[in-house]
Design a protein around this motif. Structure first.
Motif, PDB file in Angstrom:
ATOM      1  N   LEU A   1      33.090  62.989 107.502  1.00  0.00           N
ATOM      2  CA  LEU A   1      34.260  63.260 106.479  1.00  0.00           C
ATOM      3  C   LEU A   1      35.441  64.838 106.003  1.00  0.00           C
ATOM      4  O   LEU A   1      36.044  64.417 105.513  1.00  0.00           O
ATOM      5  CB  LEU A   1      32.744  64.092 105.395  1.00  0.00           C
ATOM      6  N   GLU A   2      34.957  65.259 107.366  1.00  0.00           N
ATOM      7  CA  GLU A   2      35.916  66.271 107.536  1.00  0.00           C
ATOM      8  C   GLU A   2      37.893  65.537 107.862  1.00  0.00           C
ATOM      9  O   GLU A   2      38.765  66.092 107.495  1.00  0.00           O
ATOM     10  CB  GLU A   2      36.084  67.464 108.787  1.00  0.00           C
ATOM     11  N   TYR A   3      37.245  64.730 108.867  1.00  0.00           N
ATOM     12  CA  TYR A   3      38.644  64.267 109.033  1.00  0.00           C
ATOM     13  C   TYR A   3      39.179  63.377 107.669  1.00  0.00           C
ATOM     14  O   TYR A   3      39.945  63.135 107.511  1.00  0.00           O
ATOM     15  CB  TYR A   3      38.371  63.065 110.343  1.00  0.00           C
ATOM     16  N   VAL A   4      38.439  62.645 106.958  1.00  0.00           N
ATOM     17  CA  VAL A   4      38.770  62.023 105.703  1.00  0.00           C
ATOM     18  C   VAL A   4      39.324  63.408 105.119  1.00  0.00           C
ATOM     19  O   VAL A   4      40.130  62.557 104.215  1.00  0.00           O
ATOM     20  CB  VAL A   4      37.179  61.279 104.787  1.00  0.00           C
ATOM     21  N   ALA A   5      38.952  64.093 104.027  1.00  0.00           N
ATOM     22  CA  ALA A   5      39.248  64.984 103.665  1.00  0.00           C
ATOM     23  C   ALA A   5      40.472  66.110 104.120  1.00  0.00           C
ATOM     24  O   ALA A   5      41.585  66.337 103.429  1.00  0.00           O
ATOM     25  CB  ALA A   5      38.218  66.334 103.609  1.00  0.00           C
ATOM     26  N   VAL A   6      41.154  65.372 105.850  1.00  0.00           N
ATOM     27  CA  VAL A   6      42.082  65.837 106.064  1.00  0.00           C
ATOM     28  C   VAL A   6      43.638  64.829 106.256  1.00  0.00           C
ATOM     29  O   VAL A   6      44.640  65.391 106.671  1.00  0.00           O
ATOM     30  CB  VAL A   6      42.046  67.196 107.295  1.00  0.00           C
ATOM     31  N   SER A   7      42.688  64.279 106.274  1.00  0.00           N
ATOM     32  CA  SER A   7      43.894  62.743 106.769  1.00  0.00           C
ATOM     33  C   SER A   7      44.201  61.730 105.691  1.00  0.00           C
ATOM     34  O   SER A   7      45.019  60.691 105.695  1.00  0.00           O
ATOM     35  CB  SER A   7      43.156  62.242 107.939  1.00  0.00           C
ATOM     36  N   ASP A   8      44.083  62.110 104.385  1.00  0.00           N
ATOM     37  CA  ASP A   8      44.466  61.661 102.889  1.00  0.00           C
ATOM     38  C   ASP A   8      43.568  60.427 102.882  1.00  0.00           C
ATOM     39  O   ASP A   8      44.453  59.363 102.443  1.00  0.00           O
ATOM     40  CB  ASP A   8      45.577  61.329 103.075  1.00  0.00           C
ATOM     41  N   VAL A   9      42.523  60.360 103.298  1.00  0.00           N
ATOM     42  CA  VAL A   9      41.834  58.767 103.680  1.00  0.00           C
ATOM     43  C   VAL A   9      40.682  58.889 102.507  1.00  0.00           C
ATOM     44  O   VAL A   9      39.952  59.905 101.905  1.00  0.00           O
ATOM     45  CB  VAL A   9      40.043  58.902 104.879  1.00  0.00           C
ATOM     46  N   ARG A  10      40.720  57.520 101.075  1.00  0.00           N
ATOM     47  CA  ARG A  10      40.315  57.671 100.439  1.00  0.00           C
ATOM     48  C   ARG A  10      38.598  56.864 100.192  1.00  0.00           C
ATOM     49  O   ARG A  10      39.467  55.203 100.421  1.00  0.00           O
ATOM     50  CB  ARG A  10      41.112  57.556  99.171  1.00  0.00           C
ATOM     51  N   LEU A  11      38.085  56.646 100.258  1.00  0.00           N
ATOM     52  CA  LEU A  11      36.934  56.235  99.863  1.00  0.00           C
ATOM     53  C   LEU A  11      36.034  56.215  98.712  1.00  0.00           C
ATOM     54  O   LEU A  11      36.436  56.906  98.134  1.00  0.00           O
ATOM     55  CB  LEU A  11      36.173  57.114 100.743  1.00  0.00           C
ATOM     56  N   THR A  12      35.677  54.788  98.512  1.00  0.00           N
ATOM     57  CA  THR A  12      35.433  54.289  97.548  1.00  0.00           C
ATOM     58  C   THR A  12      33.656  53.977  97.524  1.00  0.00           C
ATOM     59  O   THR A  12      34.313  52.983  98.421  1.00  0.00           O
ATOM     60  CB  THR A  12      35.761  54.209  96.115  1.00  0.00           C
ATOM     61  N   GLY A  13      32.704  53.747  96.758  1.00  0.00           N
ATOM     62  CA  GLY A  13      31.858  53.030  96.876  1.00  0.00           C
ATOM     63  C   GLY A  13      31.346  51.792  95.912  1.00  0.00           C
ATOM     64  O   GLY A  13      31.410  52.777  94.347  1.00  0.00           O
ATOM     65  N   VAL A  14      31.682  50.894  95.541  1.00  0.00           N
ATOM     66  CA  VAL A  14      31.203  49.976  94.961  1.00  0.00           C
ATOM     67  C   VAL A  14      29.912  49.050  94.481  1.00  0.00           C
ATOM     68  O   VAL A  14      30.155  48.076  95.828  1.00  0.00           O
ATOM     69  CB  VAL A  14      32.106  49.187  94.246  1.00  0.00           C
ATOM     70  N   ASP A  15      28.777  48.819  93.851  1.00  0.00           N
ATOM     71  CA  ASP A  15      28.118  47.590  94.417  1.00  0.00           C
ATOM     72  C   ASP A  15      27.315  47.234  95.589  1.00  0.00           C
ATOM     73  O   ASP A  15      27.779  46.722  96.788  1.00  0.00           O
ATOM     74  CB  ASP A  15      28.586  46.657  94.258  1.00  0.00           C
ATOM     75  N   GLY A  16      27.685  48.888  96.885  1.00  0.00           N
ATOM     76  CA  GLY A  16      27.125  48.588  97.962  1.00  0.00           C
ATOM     77  C   GLY A  16      28.139  48.523  98.639  1.00  0.00           C
ATOM     78  O   GLY A  16      28.126  48.909  99.998  1.00  0.00           O
ATOM     79  N   THR A  17      29.480  48.245  98.804  1.00  0.00           N
ATOM     80  CA  THR A  17      30.760  48.019  99.685  1.00  0.00           C
ATOM     81  C   THR A  17      30.603  49.704  99.800  1.00  0.00           C
ATOM     82  O   THR A  17      31.928  49.981  98.347  1.00  0.00           O
ATOM     83  CB  THR A  17      31.732  46.798  99.103  1.00  0.00           C
ATOM     84  N   LEU A  18      31.642  49.755 100.860  1.00  0.00           N
ATOM     85  CA  LEU A  18      32.126  50.719 100.767  1.00  0.00           C
ATOM     86  C   LEU A  18      33.746  50.757 101.368  1.00  0.00           C
ATOM     87  O   LEU A  18      33.849  49.079 102.120  1.00  0.00           O
ATOM     88  CB  LEU A  18      32.036  51.753 102.458  1.00  0.00           C
ATOM     89  N   ARG A  19      34.472  51.278 100.755  1.00  0.00           N
ATOM     90  CA  ARG A  19      36.136  50.608 100.628  1.00  0.00           C
ATOM     91  C   ARG A  19      37.353  51.827 101.201  1.00  0.00           C
ATOM     92  O   ARG A  19      36.482  53.128 100.857  1.00  0.00           O
ATOM     93  CB  ARG A  19      36.542  50.101  99.532  1.00  0.00           C
ATOM     94  N   TYR A  20      38.140  51.452 101.850  1.00  0.00           N
ATOM     95  CA  TYR A  20      38.993  52.756 102.397  1.00  0.00           C
ATOM     96  C   TYR A  20      40.393  52.575 102.267  1.00  0.00           C
ATOM     97  O   TYR A  20      41.229  51.164 102.440  1.00  0.00           O
ATOM     98  CB  TYR A  20      38.638  53.699 103.253  1.00  0.00           C
ATOM     99  N   ASP A  21      41.148  53.645 101.489  1.00  0.00           N
ATOM    100  CA  ASP A  21      41.929  53.534 101.851  1.00  0.00           C
ATOM    101  C   ASP A  21      43.223  54.765 102.645  1.00  0.00           C
ATOM    102  O   ASP A  21      42.996  55.351 102.266  1.00  0.00           O
ATOM    103  CB  ASP A  21      42.690  53.694 100.550  1.00  0.00           C
ATOM    104  N   ALA A  22      43.885  54.222 103.508  1.00  0.00           N
ATOM    105  CA  ALA A  22      43.859  55.149 104.354  1.00  0.00           C
ATOM    106  C   ALA A  22      45.421  54.861 104.782  1.00  0.00           C
ATOM    107  O   ALA A  22      46.320  54.168 104.992  1.00  0.00           O
ATOM    108  CB  ALA A  22      43.024  55.574 105.866  1.00  0.00           C
ATOM    109  N   PRO A  23      46.122  56.221 105.261  1.00  0.00           N
ATOM    110  CA  PRO A  23      47.500  56.314 105.516  1.00  0.00           C
ATOM    111  C   PRO A  23      47.326  55.143 107.340  1.00  0.00           C
ATOM    112  O   PRO A  23      46.558  55.355 107.825  1.00  0.00           O
ATOM    113  CB  PRO A  23      48.135  57.260 105.706  1.00  0.00           C
ATOM    114  N   ALA A  24      48.053  54.467 107.775  1.00  0.00           N
ATOM    115  CA  ALA A  24      48.140  54.072 108.945  1.00  0.00           C
ATOM    116  C   ALA A  24      47.696  54.736 109.631  1.00  0.00           C
ATOM    117  O   ALA A  24      47.648  54.002 110.976  1.00  0.00           O
ATOM    118  CB  ALA A  24      49.774  53.723 109.320  1.00  0.00           C
TER     119      ALA A  24
END
Length: 495
Positions: free
Chosen positions: A7-30
């Motif tokens: 969670l801390e890494y996600v917060a400082v690295s601009d990784v965006r998490l979403t959860g839809v119908d039991g699926t975890l999706r992420y959008d992150a800088p390369a």
């Protein structure tokens, strides 16, 4: 990676998490999308989905103990009962063609980037802790005064500025930051920003302004606020500090302070205009002044000649003034030190400043030059033996002493780490500090050096000191500094 570290890494690295119908999706800088992160996201999928499903206002990214500086700030807040006295208010006066969307993206990006701006401060048993909540995008509040006549818009703008800066923070339940954009007309706007001192110091203010400029330029040209690599965080600093002090080092440094302070006074008996009232109003005022060029240049020349700093020269002059006002041959000044160590935390938005209690023995110096030598040596030794200020006082006051001596302390800050410059495209920018006029429990002298001038201020409680006396003390200080630096080898008794 633990779940908390993810969670801390996600917060400082601009990784965006979403959860839809039991699926975890992420959008992150390369650069942030490492194999370790992907493995961790798969391992903690269930925990992350439950975290995402919880109320957005309560999503906790990480938690950590308070640093020693934060604990001391909380003690100050609780002791004075006046949290607004520690509000650090800024007004960024922007003249020209402002890109409001880019500014909004830059401000929101600051909140996403820095843990300190999303902290909630409370207790876990007997330990004070900081809980860092997940970033939630928030609009930039706008006060639009463009339809008003110029004079009326100015008055309303000042009131809007005070409405942002002056209210106290509820540090347990709200983030220690507020902001608003005030539009006076189509060519002039103010960005009003206030951060509680428990989340920043002078150095951190400079970091925030640099980050704001970087985010604005990026959003202005590309639509997105890009700040570069992840920032170091206040939580990481607090954890590092907790683990850094081995017992032999702590004992050795405490021994230095025991010897340095000895049986000298920690507070001063100054000739105030009246006794401390039973029910203080908590009101303060700030008198601003400028050190004349003659005195400024003489202080710089004396510092070079003695192998000292201008900080040491001006602090020695302040000790001499306070000695004469109080009649005490020994004076203890509380001198803030930026303390940006280790280098990994140089760009952290956090309160890392440590107040060094410097005992200056004016009676032991025959000349002002000798007093400067003594002050410089004490400053250097204090930095070499840096410890949390409360630890130093505790050995004199005992564990139940409250962490602060009873009586009037004088803070003397030479703010050479504060950079208030802000370079934004197509805009002329002036950054102004906005005091809250709330007492902080001490006399606070400060000097702010610029390339071509030396500004100063005295912050004082109105319950004890009149404006006339404050101005008289400042005038005496300016004259004493000028005369002592002009003839530093003259006996002090004649200065």
């Amino acid at each position: 990676m633990t779940f908390e570290e993810v969670l801390e890494y996600v917060a400082v690295s601009d990784v965006r998490l979403t959860g839809v119908d039991g699926t975890l999706r992420y959008d992150a800088p390369a650069a942030a999308l490492t194999p370790e992160l992907v493995t961790a996201l798969r391992s903690y999928k269930g925990e992350i989905l439950r975290w995402l499903a919880g109320p957005a206002d309560e999503r906790e990214v990480t938690r950590a103990p308070l640093s020693a500086q934060q604990n001391r700030m909380m003690e100050n807040v609780e002791r004075t009962g006046n949290s607004s006295g520690w509000n650090v208010g800024l007004r960024l006066e922007l003249v020209g063609e402002l890109d409001v969307a880019a500014l909004a993206a830059a401000v929101d990006g600051l909140l996403a980037r820095h843990h300190a701006l999303r902290a909630r401060l409370g207790r876990d048993g007997d330990t004070r802790i900081q809980r860092i909540l997940a970033h939630r995008p928030a609009p930039l509040p706008v006060v639009d005064l463009t339809a008003l006549p110029g004079d009326e818009a100015q008055v309303r703008a000042e009131a809007a500025c005070r409405a942002v800066v002056e209210p106290a923070f509820n540090l347990a339940d709200e983030a220690p930051v507020r902001y608003a954009l005030v539009r006076l007309d189509h060519e002039e706007s103010w960005l009003v920003l206030v951060v509680h001192h428990i989340a920043c110091d002078g150095w951190a203010v400079s970091v925030l302004l640099r980050d704001l400029a970087a985010g604005y330029r990026s959003a202005h040209t590309g639509g997105t606020a890009d700040f570069g690599p992840p920032a170091a965080q206040c939580t990481g600093y607090a954890r590092w500090q907790r683990d850094q002090w081995d017992e032999p080092t702590r004992r050795r440094r405490l021994a230095h302070w025991a010897e340095h302070l000895g049986n000298g006074p920690l507070t001063l008996d100054l000739p105030f205009d009246g006794p401390a009232p039973d029910r203080p109003t908590g009101r303060a005022a700030t008198h601003r002044f400028v050190i004349p060029d003659r005195a400024r240049l003489s202080a710089q020349a004396l510092a070079r000649a003695r192998g000292a700093t201008v900080n040491a020269v001006t602090a020695a002059a302040m000790a001499l003034l306070l000695s004469r006002l109080s009649g005490q041959p020994d004076v203890t000044l509380s001198v803030p030190h930026a303390n940006r160590s280790p280098r990994a935390y140089e760009e952290a938005v956090a309160v890392m400043t440590t107040a060094l209690p410097l005992r200056i023995r004016t009676a032991a110096a025959a000349t002002f030059a000798e007093l400067v030598d003594q002050t410089a040596a004490s400053l250097f030794a204090g930095i070499d033996n840096l410890l949390p200020t409360a630890w130093i006082y505790r050995q004199f006051l005992g564990p139940s002493g409250g962490g602060m001596p009873a009586g009037v302390m004088v803070s003397f800050a030479f703010q050479n780490t504060l950079d208030m410059r802000l370079d934004l495209p197509d805009l002329t920018v002036r950054v102004q500090d906005v005091p809250t006029d709330a007492e902080r429990g001490a006399l606070m002298f400060g000097l702010v050096p610029h390339p071509d001038r030396l500004d100063g201020y005295l912050e004082y409680p109105l319950d004890r000191l009149t404006d006339e006396t404050a101005r008289r003390w400042v005038a005496r200080y300016v004259d004493l500094l000028a005369d002592a630096c002009a003839d530093p080898d003259r006996p002090l008794r004649d200065a």
